[in-house]
Design a protein around this motif. Structure first.
Motif, PDB file in Angstrom:
ATOM      1  N   LYS A 263       0.834  -1.206   0.000  1.00 55.89           N
ATOM      2  CA  LYS A 263       0.000   0.000   0.000  1.00 55.89           C
ATOM      3  C   LYS A 263       0.867   1.254   0.000  1.00 55.89           C
ATOM      4  N   LEU A 264       1.930   1.234   0.802  1.00 58.75           N
ATOM      5  CA  LEU A 264       2.820   2.390   0.925  1.00 58.75           C
ATOM      6  C   LEU A 264       4.129   2.206   0.165  1.00 58.75           C
ATOM      7  N   ASN A 265       4.348   0.999  -0.394  1.00 54.56           N
ATOM      8  CA  ASN A 265       5.602   0.679  -1.089  1.00 54.56           C
ATOM      9  C   ASN A 265       6.811   0.837  -0.165  1.00 54.56           C
ATOM     10  N   ILE A 266       6.640   0.422   1.071  1.00 52.20           N
ATOM     11  CA  ILE A 266       7.702   0.519   2.073  1.00 52.20           C
ATOM     12  C   ILE A 266       8.289  -0.870   2.334  1.00 52.20           C
ATOM     13  N   LEU A 267       9.610  -0.988   2.168  1.00 48.09           N
ATOM     14  CA  LEU A 267      10.332  -2.236   2.412  1.00 48.09           C
ATOM     15  C   LEU A 267      11.177  -2.085   3.672  1.00 48.09           C
ATOM     16  N   THR A 268      11.033  -3.025   4.597  1.00 49.90           N
ATOM     17  CA  THR A 268      11.830  -3.033   5.829  1.00 49.90           C
ATOM     18  C   THR A 268      12.712  -4.275   5.845  1.00 49.90           C
ATOM     19  N   VAL A 269      14.015  -4.079   6.015  1.00 49.31           N
ATOM     20  CA  VAL A 269      14.981  -5.179   6.037  1.00 49.31           C
ATOM     21  C   VAL A 269      15.590  -5.280   7.430  1.00 49.31           C
ATOM     22  N   LYS A 270      15.659  -6.509   7.950  1.00 41.76           N
ATOM     23  CA  LYS A 270      16.312  -6.752   9.236  1.00 41.76           C
ATOM     24  C   LYS A 270      17.426  -7.774   9.035  1.00 41.76           C
ATOM     25  N   GLN A 271      18.653  -7.347   9.267  1.00 40.87           N
ATOM     26  CA  GLN A 271      19.818  -8.224   9.127  1.00 40.87           C
ATOM     27  C   GLN A 271      20.329  -8.613  10.512  1.00 40.87           C
ATOM     28  N   LYS A 272      20.620  -9.896  10.685  1.00 41.02           N
ATOM     29  CA  LYS A 272      21.166 -10.376  11.958  1.00 41.02           C
ATOM     30  C   LYS A 272      22.511 -11.046  11.714  1.00 41.02           C
ATOM     31  N   TRP A 273      23.447 -10.767  12.618  1.00 46.76           N
ATOM     32  CA  TRP A 273      24.785 -11.339  12.538  1.00 46.76           C
ATOM     33  C   TRP A 273      25.055 -12.126  13.813  1.00 46.76           C
ATOM     34  N   ASP A 274      25.369 -13.405  13.653  1.00 49.04           N
ATOM     35  CA  ASP A 274      25.617 -14.283  14.796  1.00 49.04           C
ATOM     36  C   ASP A 274      26.934 -13.899  15.463  1.00 49.04           C
ATOM     37  N   CYS A 275      26.849 -13.501  16.717  1.00 51.78           N
ATOM     38  CA  CYS A 275      28.045 -13.068  17.449  1.00 51.78           C
ATOM     39  C   CYS A 275      28.546 -14.132  18.422  1.00 51.78           C
ATOM     40  N   GLY A 276      28.172 -15.374  18.196  1.00 50.60           N
ATOM     41  CA  GLY A 276      28.644 -16.456  19.055  1.00 50.60           C
ATOM     42  C   GLY A 276      27.944 -16.455  20.394  1.00 50.60           C
ATOM     43  N   ASN A 277      28.710 -16.311  21.457  1.00 51.48           N
ATOM     44  CA  ASN A 277      28.143 -16.372  22.804  1.00 51.48           C
ATOM     45  C   ASN A 277      27.340 -15.132  23.172  1.00 51.48           C
ATOM     46  N   SER A 278      27.609 -14.018  22.497  1.00 49.64           N
ATOM     47  CA  SER A 278      26.881 -12.787  22.808  1.00 49.64           C
ATOM     48  C   SER A 278      25.616 -12.697  21.959  1.00 49.64           C
ATOM     49  N   ALA A 279      24.802 -11.701  22.257  1.00 50.53           N
ATOM     50  CA  ALA A 279      23.552 -11.526  21.516  1.00 50.53           C
ATOM     51  C   ALA A 279      23.839 -11.189  20.057  1.00 50.53           C
ATOM     52  N   ALA A 280      22.918 -11.576  19.166  1.00 51.78           N
ATOM     53  CA  ALA A 280      23.080 -11.302  17.741  1.00 51.78           C
ATOM     54  C   ALA A 280      23.054  -9.795  17.486  1.00 51.78           C
ATOM     55  N   LEU A 281      23.829  -9.368  16.498  1.00 51.33           N
ATOM     56  CA  LEU A 281      23.874  -7.962  16.112  1.00 51.33           C
ATOM     57  C   LEU A 281      22.812  -7.732  15.035  1.00 51.33           C
ATOM     58  N   GLU A 282      21.834  -6.869  15.321  1.00 49.13           N
ATOM     59  CA  GLU A 282      20.733  -6.640  14.384  1.00 49.13           C
ATOM     60  C   GLU A 282      20.821  -5.247  13.780  1.00 49.13           C
ATOM     61  N   THR A 283      20.598  -5.172  12.474  1.00 49.95           N
ATOM     62  CA  THR A 283      20.582  -3.907  11.743  1.00 49.95           C
ATOM     63  C   THR A 283      19.279  -3.812  10.966  1.00 49.95           C
ATOM     64  N   VAL A 284      18.629  -2.642  11.008  1.00 47.73           N
ATOM     65  CA  VAL A 284      17.344  -2.449  10.334  1.00 47.73           C
ATOM     66  C   VAL A 284      17.448  -1.285   9.357  1.00 47.73           C
ATOM     67  N   GLY A 285      16.958  -1.503   8.142  1.00 46.34           N
ATOM     68  CA  GLY A 285      16.905  -0.449   7.138  1.00 46.34           C
ATOM     69  C   GLY A 285      15.532  -0.395   6.498  1.00 46.34           C
ATOM     70  N   VAL A 286      15.107   0.808   6.095  1.00 42.65           N
ATOM     71  CA  VAL A 286      13.779   0.996   5.500  1.00 42.65           C
ATOM     72  C   VAL A 286      13.924   1.760   4.191  1.00 42.65           C
ATOM     73  N   GLY A 287      13.250   1.269   3.146  1.00 43.58           N
ATOM     74  CA  GLY A 287      13.314   1.928   1.850  1.00 43.58           C
ATOM     75  C   GLY A 287      11.939   2.118   1.234  1.00 43.58           C
ATOM     76  N   TYR A 288      11.777   3.214   0.507  1.00 39.77           N
ATOM     77  CA  TYR A 288      10.567   3.462  -0.284  1.00 39.77           C
ATOM     78  C   TYR A 288      10.844   2.952  -1.694  1.00 39.77           C
ATOM     79  N   MET A 289      10.168   1.864  -2.096  1.00 37.37           N
ATOM     80  CA  MET A 289      10.447   1.199  -3.365  1.00 37.37           C
ATOM     81  C   MET A 289       9.584   1.764  -4.489  1.00 37.37           C
ATOM     82  N   GLN A 290      10.237   2.024  -5.630  1.00 37.48           N
ATOM     83  CA  GLN A 290       9.547   2.592  -6.783  1.00 37.48           C
ATOM     84  C   GLN A 290       9.737   1.725  -8.020  1.00 37.48           C
ATOM     85  N   GLY A 291       9.562   0.418  -7.879  1.00 38.32           N
ATOM     86  CA  GLY A 291       9.748  -0.477  -9.010  1.00 38.32           C
ATOM     87  C   GLY A 291       8.825  -0.138 -10.171  1.00 38.32           C
TER      88      GLY A 291
END
Length: 316
Positions: A263-291
């Motif tokens: 409806k809004l053409n909004i894409l949300t991406v969540k990337q996770k990186w396994d850090c072993g014994n510690s908590a995973a490192l998460e990164t979030v990005g949001v884009g307005y897609m105009q395909g």
């Protein structure tokens, strides 16, 4: 269409690539700007519209457009991340960048710019440069139909103000096979989205895809914050948006998921990186897609595609 137009003019002639050994960065000139609130002629519309034209001299090279609900002020209402929008090449001249994107914090009146390009002095590698521009001195008023808009305040002689934005090269990304979570957390995270694909049936005279026909998107993500991390993404939910999807990577420590709101053409991406014994490192990005969506010959099936799109994360 009413929009914010921010025209950026490269200081030098446009080349096929940029030097990545520079310490001075890249300077662009802002020729014009405009922000428009919701169109009062469209009852129920709450979308603010922003457009950016990137140019060399007087020839537009890129056109950038973004829309989001006015109350969001440029930030996604759930993740609270900036919404990045693609700058589409017009076909005029030769662009120096593989992909360019911008975002706006309308509360603080700040424009963010990011662009990725081939390194002319580092064959086979790419650079990412980022920068900001405060829009602190604005004239805001209403159109004849009552819609709000803002533009940069003119000079005392009535001329456009001389506004410039500079971008600085980000440090080289650490390698995916050897990078620690500490290395990754210190790097600005972003992605180049490629191979965008989506199909749906649109019956003549209608404005919404026929129920059950929307495939949702598939695409690839190339990390600009971790060298060598690439994701292959596909929709996994049923054909009722917002769509949910998963992204697979050859890098064992990396995983990603996405949500796409058609409806809004909004894409949300969540990337996770396994850090072993510690908590995973998460990164979030949001884009307005105009395909771009093209109708098949003698068919009601539309296929959507896109040139490479840069999606950023945090404010710069």
């Amino acid at each position: 269409m009413r929009y914010l137009a921010i025209v950026l003019s490269a200081a030098a002639g446009v080349q096929a690539a940029r030097q990545c050994s520079t310490t001075t960065g890249y300077t662009h000139r802002v020729l014009d700007a405009r922000y428009d609130g919701p169109d009062v002629d469209k009852p129920g519309s709450d979308l603010a519209t922003i457009s950016v034209s990137l140019s060399s001299s007087t020839t537009p090279l890129y056109e950038c457009v973004a829309q989001w609900p006015e109350s969001w002020k440029g930030f996604h209402n759930v993740t609270e991340k900036l919404i990045w929008s693609d700058c589409i090449w017009t076909g005029a001249g030769t662009g120096a960048d593989k992909s360019m994107a911008f975002a706006v914090d309308w509360n603080k009146k700040v424009v963010y710019l990011a662009h990725v390009f081939a390194c002319s002095d580092r064959q086979g590698t790419e650079g990412l440069a980022t920068g900001t521009l405060p829009l602190s001195d604005l004239d805001c008023d209403y159109t004849e139909d009552g819609s709000a808009y803002c533009t940069p305040k003119a000079t005392s002689s009535g001329a456009r103000p001389d506004l410039r934005i500079s971008t600085i090269l980000e440090p080289a990304a650490p390698d995916a096979n050897t990078a620690s979570c500490s290395d990754i957390s210190e790097q600005y995270q972003s992605w180049t989205l490629e191979k965008w694909h989506r199909q749906f049936v649109l019956t003549p005279g209608t404005f919404e895809p026929k129920a059950g026909t929307d495939t949702g998107p598939s695409f690839t993500l190339k990390s600009l914050g971790v060298h060598g991390a690439t994701f292959t993404c596909a929709t996994t939910s049923a054909s009722v948006g917002p769509f949910q999807g998963e992204c697979k990577s050859d890098v064992a420590k990396a995983a990603a998921t996405f949500t796409f709101d058609p409806k809004l053409n909004i894409l949300t991406v969540k990337q996770k990186w396994d850090c072993g014994n510690s908590a995973a490192l998460e990164t979030v990005g949001v884009g307005y897609m105009q395909g771009t969506c093209d109708r098949g010959f003698n068919s009601d099936v539309f296929t959507c595609s896109s040139e490479p799109v840069l999606i950023g994360t945090e404010a710069l």
